[in-house]
Write an enzyme that holds these catalytic residues in place. Sequence first.
Site, PDB file in Angstrom:
ATOM      1  N   THR A  24       0.822  -1.208   0.000  1.00 46.61           N
ATOM      2  CA  THR A  24       0.000   0.000   0.000  1.00 46.61           C
ATOM      3  C   THR A  24       0.855   1.256   0.000  1.00 46.61           C
ATOM      4  OG1 THR A  24      -1.559   1.266   1.382  1.00 46.61           O
ATOM      5  CG2 THR A  24      -0.089  -0.226   2.518  1.00 46.61           C
ATOM      6  N   ASP A  25       0.275   2.360  -0.462  1.00 46.33           N
ATOM      7  CA  ASP A  25       0.986   3.638  -0.390  1.00 46.33           C
ATOM      8  C   ASP A  25       1.042   4.186   1.033  1.00 46.33           C
ATOM      9  OD1 ASP A  25      -1.675   4.368  -0.120  1.00 46.33           O
ATOM     10  OD2 ASP A  25      -1.666   5.854  -1.730  1.00 46.33           O
ATOM     11  N   LYS A  67       2.421  -3.247   7.276  1.00 39.17           N
ATOM     12  CA  LYS A  67       2.680  -3.426   5.840  1.00 39.17           C
ATOM     13  C   LYS A  67       4.100  -2.980   5.479  1.00 39.17           C
ATOM     14  CE  LYS A  67       0.412  -4.677   2.955  1.00 39.17           C
ATOM     15  NZ  LYS A  67       0.246  -6.050   2.395  1.00 39.17           N
TER      16      LYS A  67
END
Length: 358
Positions: free
Chosen positions: A133-134, A163
Amino acid sequence: MKILVTGGAGFIGSALIRYLIRNTEHVVVNVDKLTYAGNLESLASIVGSPRYSFEQVDICDRVELERIFQEHQPDAVMHLAAESHVDRSIDGPAAFIETNIVGTYTLLEVARLYWQELGEYRRRAFRFHHVSTDEVYGDLEGPEDLFTEETPYAPSSPYSASKASSDHLVRAWQRTYGLPTLITNCSNNYGPFHYPEKLIPLMILNALEGKPLPVYGKGEQVRDWLFVEDHASALYTVLSRGEIGRTYNIGGHNEKKNIEVVMDLCDLLEELAPAKPAGVTHYRDLITYVSDRPGHDLRYAIDASRMRRELDWTPVESFETGIRKTVSWFLENRGWCRRALDGGYQRERLGLATKEAS
C-alpha cells in the site's frame, strides 16, 4: 503458469482472480483464511472454471502452506492476504502484526525453500509478487508532492507499520537469499465487491438506508483513487514483465478529498436512486462530521510514471467512470452487501460443508 494467490477471497484478491481466469490461460490457486472480509461469493462468476481451485488456509500455518506448495507446485505467488482496515488496526493491532508480518515471513520461508528445490528453468522463471500500500510512506506535505518508489517509509498507523514491515521482509529475502521478488504499492482501491466497512461502500449503503454519512474531521484528507479492476490488470502486468527486485507504485491518477468523494456519491445517488428513505430530502443532508481518527494522514498521491514508462501501463477508468460503475453495482447487489455484513455467506458455506461431510 500456475499462480498461487493469497487473500484471493478479499476485495482486491477476488478482482485479481476474476481477471486472471477471464483474461489469461493461467491456473489459479486461491489461498484464503476467510476472515470477516473474505467472501467466496465475490468469485461466483469463475468458481466453475477448471483452472481455479480454493484452499482455506491461514498463511501463518506453515505446515499447511508447505502442503499447498508441494501439491500445487506453483510457478508464481501473488501475496495479497492482509489485515487492511486502519480503524481496526487502531482498536486491535495484534491481528495486523500476526497476519501482515508473521504471515508474510512464513509465506516467504515456505516459498524460498520450495523455490530452492526447483529445477533450473523453473527456478529462473519463479516470481514472488508482494502487494502493498501507499500508506507505508506516511503522508505528503506539499500539494504537488508525490510518492515515488524511492520515498522513505514513515508509516502512521499499526496497519501501515505492519505493511511496511512486510515490505522490508520481502526486500531482505530478495537481497539475502536471491528469492525473485516484486513489490507493488497501490493507492486507495474502490469498485464492486468492496467490503462495506470502507469509505465508498459505507457511504453508499448508509445513504440508501437514511443513516448518517460520517466524515472524519472536515473531510480534507486527500487520496488517489484506483478502480480495482485497473489494479488487477496492473498487478498482472508487473508479475509478467516487472524486473526482479523492483518496486512499482500503482495509482489511479484521481486525487480527491474525502468530502469531495462523499458529495460525488450523494449526487450520483440523486440520479441513480432518486427514491430516498423516509425523511431524507437530499442525500447530502446526511453528511455528518465526526472527530478525526488518531494519526490520520492528510494526503496520499502516487507517482505511477514508472508503470507507464517501463511497463506501458495506465489505468483505464477515470474516477467519474469508475465511481458510476461502483454505485450502480452496489445498487444492483444489495443482497451481497447484506450477507457480507451479517456473515450470511459464511453460514451458508459452513452449512454446505457440514452437509457434504455428512
